[in-house]
Scaffold this active site. Structure first.
Site, mmCIF file in Angstrom:
data_model
loop_
_atom_site.group_PDB
_atom_site.id
_atom_site.type_symbol
_atom_site.label_atom_id
_atom_site.label_comp_id
_atom_site.label_asym_id
_atom_site.label_seq_id
_atom_site.Cartn_x
_atom_site.Cartn_y
_atom_site.Cartn_z
ATOM 1 N N SER A 4 -1.452 -1.225 -11.551
ATOM 2 C CA SER A 4 -1.518 -0.705 -10.193
ATOM 3 C C SER A 4 -2.647 -1.425 -9.455
ATOM 4 O O SER A 4 -3.640 -1.827 -10.077
ATOM 5 C CB SER A 4 -1.785 0.799 -10.249
ATOM 6 N N GLY A 5 -2.500 -1.596 -8.147
ATOM 7 C CA GLY A 5 -3.509 -2.315 -7.360
ATOM 8 C C GLY A 5 -4.941 -1.867 -7.601
ATOM 9 O O GLY A 5 -5.803 -2.680 -7.953
ATOM 10 N N ASP A 57 -4.108 -6.084 -8.145
ATOM 11 C CA ASP A 57 -4.372 -7.076 -7.092
ATOM 12 C C ASP A 57 -5.096 -8.279 -7.685
ATOM 13 O O ASP A 57 -4.793 -9.428 -7.363
ATOM 14 C CB ASP A 57 -5.228 -6.474 -5.962
ATOM 15 N N LYS A 95 5.172 1.574 0.758
ATOM 16 C CA LYS A 95 6.049 1.375 -0.406
ATOM 17 C C LYS A 95 7.522 1.606 -0.067
ATOM 18 O O LYS A 95 8.392 0.881 -0.552
ATOM 19 C CB LYS A 95 5.596 2.246 -1.572
ATOM 20 N N THR A 149 3.040 0.282 -9.279
ATOM 21 C CA THR A 149 3.824 1.270 -8.548
ATOM 22 C C THR A 149 4.810 0.602 -7.609
ATOM 23 O O THR A 149 5.971 1.016 -7.516
ATOM 24 C CB THR A 149 2.900 2.232 -7.774
ATOM 25 N N THR A 150 4.378 -0.445 -6.928
ATOM 26 C CA THR A 150 5.286 -1.174 -6.038
ATOM 27 C C THR A 150 6.459 -1.729 -6.840
ATOM 28 O O THR A 150 7.616 -1.608 -6.426
ATOM 29 C CB THR A 150 4.547 -2.311 -5.309
ATOM 30 N N HIS A 189 -10.291 0.090 -2.778
ATOM 31 C CA HIS A 189 -10.328 -1.230 -3.419
ATOM 32 C C HIS A 189 -10.140 -2.347 -2.385
ATOM 33 O O HIS A 189 -9.615 -3.411 -2.685
ATOM 34 C CB HIS A 189 -9.280 -1.313 -4.533
ATOM 35 N N HIS A 209 0.852 -1.186 0.000
ATOM 36 C CA HIS A 209 0.000 0.000 0.000
ATOM 37 C C HIS A 209 0.892 1.242 0.000
ATOM 38 O O HIS A 209 2.079 1.173 0.339
ATOM 39 C CB HIS A 209 -0.912 -0.004 1.227
ATOM 40 N N THR A 246 2.596 -5.364 -8.324
ATOM 41 C CA THR A 246 1.682 -4.357 -8.834
ATOM 42 C C THR A 246 2.537 -3.197 -9.353
ATOM 43 O O THR A 246 3.699 -3.042 -8.970
ATOM 44 C CB THR A 246 0.701 -3.898 -7.741
#
EC number: 4.2.3.3
Length: 127
Positions: A59-60, A65, A16, A40-41, A92, A12, A38
């Site tokens: 992205s999540g 996810d 990060k 951005t991570t 989400h 999240h 995901t």
């Protein structure tokens, strides 16, 4: 690589930095895995560890996810490290719950915080 174990990395927003630091400290062990993350991570992990190959999904909140959940269901992901932020509401959140449910249903190792992730990585580095 065929036969290479796959690890999924998710964090999240407020976690990060912690994930990037975790990856930096465990880069040698992580290099032995196929890594999916995901969007951005995955970007943050690549910035912290340019030598790691990271497959970045969406992205999540945009479906990442769910993409990882599908990979768990098809047996493509062997371990999930997901640094969650329990103090921030997630729009989400249902996707997050579905993902952790799938990891439980398919009985793969799952870490939701750094302490558990450290133990999983230490255990896997002993292989």
């Amino acid at each position: 690589m065929e036969g290479q174990r796959c690890i999924a990395l998710i964090a999240h927003d407020e976690k990060k930095d912690d994930m990037a630091d975790f990856a930096r400290h465990h880069q040698k062990v992580l290099a032995s895995f196929r890594i999916v993350a995901t969007g951005t991570t995955g970007g943050r992990v690549q910035e912290a560890c340019p030598g790691l190959e990271v497959i970045r999904l969406k992205s999540g909140p945009l479906g990442g996810d769910q993409q990882i959940g599908a990979m768990i269901a098809t047996g493509e992901v062997d371990m999930l490290i997901f640094f969650t932020d329990p103090l921030t509401a997630m729009p989400h959140d249902v996707d997050v719950k579905a993902l952790t449910r799938l990891a439980t249903v398919y009985d793969i190792p799952m870490a939701l915080n750094r302490a558990t992730a450290e133990n999983l990585i230490d255990f896997n580095s002993a292989d």
